[in-house]
Design an enzyme around this catalytic site. Sequence first.
Site, PDB file in Angstrom:
ATOM      1  N   ASP A 286       0.861  -1.158   0.000  1.00 34.88           N
ATOM      2  CA  ASP A 286       0.000   0.000   0.000  1.00 34.88           C
ATOM      3  C   ASP A 286       0.919   1.235   0.000  1.00 34.88           C
ATOM      4  O   ASP A 286       2.137   1.137   0.135  1.00 34.88           O
ATOM      5  CB  ASP A 286      -0.953  -0.035   1.219  1.00 34.88           C
ATOM      6  CG  ASP A 286      -2.188   0.809   0.984  1.00 34.88           C
ATOM      7  OD1 ASP A 286      -3.218   0.556   1.626  1.00 34.88           O
ATOM      8  OD2 ASP A 286      -2.121   1.728   0.134  1.00 34.88           O
TER       9      ASP A 286
HETATM   10  C1  GLC Z   1      -4.481   4.123  -0.249  1.00 32.41           C
HETATM   11  C2  GLC Z   1      -5.314   2.914   0.117  1.00 32.41           C
HETATM   12  C3  GLC Z   1      -5.281   1.809  -0.910  1.00 32.41           C
HETATM   13  C4  GLC Z   1      -5.145   2.419  -2.289  1.00 32.41           C
HETATM   14  C5  GLC Z   1      -3.766   3.067  -2.367  1.00 32.41           C
HETATM   15  C6  GLC Z   1      -3.545   3.768  -3.703  1.00 32.41           C
HETATM   16  O1  GLC Z   1      -3.830   4.627   0.884  1.00 32.41           O
HETATM   17  O2  GLC Z   1      -5.060   2.311   1.395  1.00 32.41           O
HETATM   18  O3  GLC Z   1      -6.492   1.060  -0.758  1.00 32.41           O
HETATM   19  O4  GLC Z   1      -5.278   1.424  -3.285  1.00 32.41           O
HETATM   20  O5  GLC Z   1      -3.538   3.979  -1.304  1.00 32.41           O
HETATM   21  O6  GLC Z   1      -4.415   4.860  -3.811  1.00 32.41           O
END
Ligand code: GLC
Length: 744
Positions: A286
């Site tokens: 993430d």
């Molecule tokens: C965010 C979320 C994740 C998302 C990623 C990219 O913090 O936790 O679900 O896909 O970043 O946006």
Amino acid sequence: MTRPHYAPAIAPQPTALPFELSPIRYRELTAQVESLLERMTLEEKIGQMTQFTSNRDTTGPSVGSDIEQDIRAGRVGSVFNAFDADFTRELQQLAVDNSRLGIPLLFGYDIIHGFRTIFPIPLGQAASWNLDGIERAAHIAATEGAAAGVHWSFTPMLDISRDPRWGRVMEGPGEDPWLASQIATAQVRGLQGHDPEATDTLAACAKHFAGYGAVEAGREYNTVDMSQWRLRSVYLPPFKAALDAGCATVMTAFNSLNGLPATADPLLFERILRDEWQFQGFVVTDYTAIMELERHGVADGARQAAKKAVNAGVDMDMQDGYYLDELGGLVESGEVAEARIDQAVRRILLVKAALGLLEDPYRYSDRERERTSILTDAHRQAARELARESMVLLKNDEQVLPLSKDISTLAVIGPLGNTQEVIGSWHADGDAEQAISLMTGLRNRLGDGVELLQAEGASNEIGSTDTSGIDEAVRLAEQADAVILALGERQEYADEAASRADIRLPGMQLELARRVIEAVGDKPVATVLFNGRPLELTDLEAIAPAMLEAWWPGSEAGNAVADVLFGDYNPSGKLTMTFPRSVGQVPLYYNHFNTGRPKGVDPKYASQYLDIPNTPLYPFGFGLSYTEFEYSRLDLDRPSISGEQALSIRVTLTNSGERRGTEVAQLYLRDLTASVVRPVRELKDFQRVTLEPGESRTLTFWITRDQLAFLDAELAMRVQPGRFEVQIGSSSEAGQTAEFVLEE
Ligand code: GLC
């Protein structure tokens, strides 16, 4: 790979190949990948493991100049938040025309519940129990995203949660592992289709691995700690289902799990994903989760953070650049084997090859397809249908609903009556300006023959104590033949980074409802709720005669709500997450254990509260209809089963009301005695049935031995002979019951 001491050997349970590739096609693609890999330098390999975001700033889409340099040099494998046929083509050219091997970029994006045509939030879609509708929504999202140059969606989000304080319940499937697994399968199939090279499909990403929905106190990014037994029985099944459906990628979770940050936990990414499930896709972190290992306190600097993540089995680094900066040195020092780098790069290149990008990097960046495939009338109609089906009728005293169309004046009162901000917070390239507000939906439905009066009355801003608008709202309500109260949360209140300790209606909305309901006497008042989580509605429920849970319905919100309010669609939604009486009950869920002192065994010494009942306000599986459904003649074709025998369970469902309606008949089991405690109810099957008034239908369900399996105290799946109770009905708390025995 030494097995972590706390994970006993578990029999392998192989998942499908990414995209459900055939072994022949898989071999063809891996051959393509090998021939590329052997020509790559270490720096180029590490580049494939690196992902950065594009900046969609006001001057139009762009990436920072330093990222542009990295792309030209082949030091970036993926860019996210990049879309538009032209922009993705431009970025792709940067990589393909300038880097030594011309390896194309992989474009990822959060297409959570629609790209430009926005569908209901996932918790709403789940409440439809319409798996075909959910699959269709995912396919439309993929069609639109792929038409805009996207290759990969960071969905489905599969975090089971039993805590409505956590804002991301909005994005998930609810509290039940089995239903979540069905939904996961539908979403992956909708996104990935049957041919990864097709230009109306995307690679999917099961997230967040794992346990994120169990953050302590429902507080965002907080600690998670649970037994292996609970992790594997409740939180992992939807991920296994997604990978069994061919989901090509997995994303790590931000939280620590049992003392290790998920992003550095070899139990998750080596032991479970690779050894037990034999997953062949790749794992992406993430956002900046590798850097966050330092904040978790398990890494002293970027080098150690990168080392821990890559050696735990994480293949791609989203945004913090730690892999790009540190992996070269780690390989040279021998702390990270180049074989591990090769393994990660193979997995990433396999996805690019399967999507057809190695053969044609520009296949998804097509301006004509972008012009003709997005926000079409057919897509809007599909969004409207699923939005209607997602809505849950919570209360309907005196048959207030459906509203009569023979009215001359209708008052729409509340902060959500005249706003287009009803598409949810993770709305990709969706534009609220293109969404239908409730007022517009009512105008569309009623035409000019009905006078619409509208007032906000009160704010839904957290902490607002402003009641200055209530008098005007009451005055308008008194003038009207019927009233719609449009209440709920702001979109940003149920989202990432949006936990709430108080889950009641924000602001003075309850006071507004109280004043309006008191003022209008027995005129019909219907409350429509726009929210992203189960709310604490106990005080509202005590005064509101009719309540419709509409969630955030998406682009067609107003039209779909009007369809339900005026009876053009008879609501059929059923909750997939419990609504508590009080936040003090949380975590509260239907598939709980009985305990040694269940309520009722003793007036005092029982598992209960002094001040409120144990039961929820609205249980899992609950939802009313404008008609009545009756269950009768529950019949098991045999008193016991053994070996491979299947049990046939029949029940008669009757629409005993005046309207056509759709019922979700739910089948629950209870294992009455086992070697470990077992839930008092477990959803095992359902049928979504539409019946005309007066129509009866005999429904047949089948139970087989494998559906009776559970994880025992040694973390082994087993089936144990004994007595089972069957319940079939309209919710987890209502239905006909019968018993059967599983013989040796
Ligand atoms: C965010 C979320 C994740 C998302 C990623 C990219 O913090 O936790 O679900 O896909 O970043 O946006």
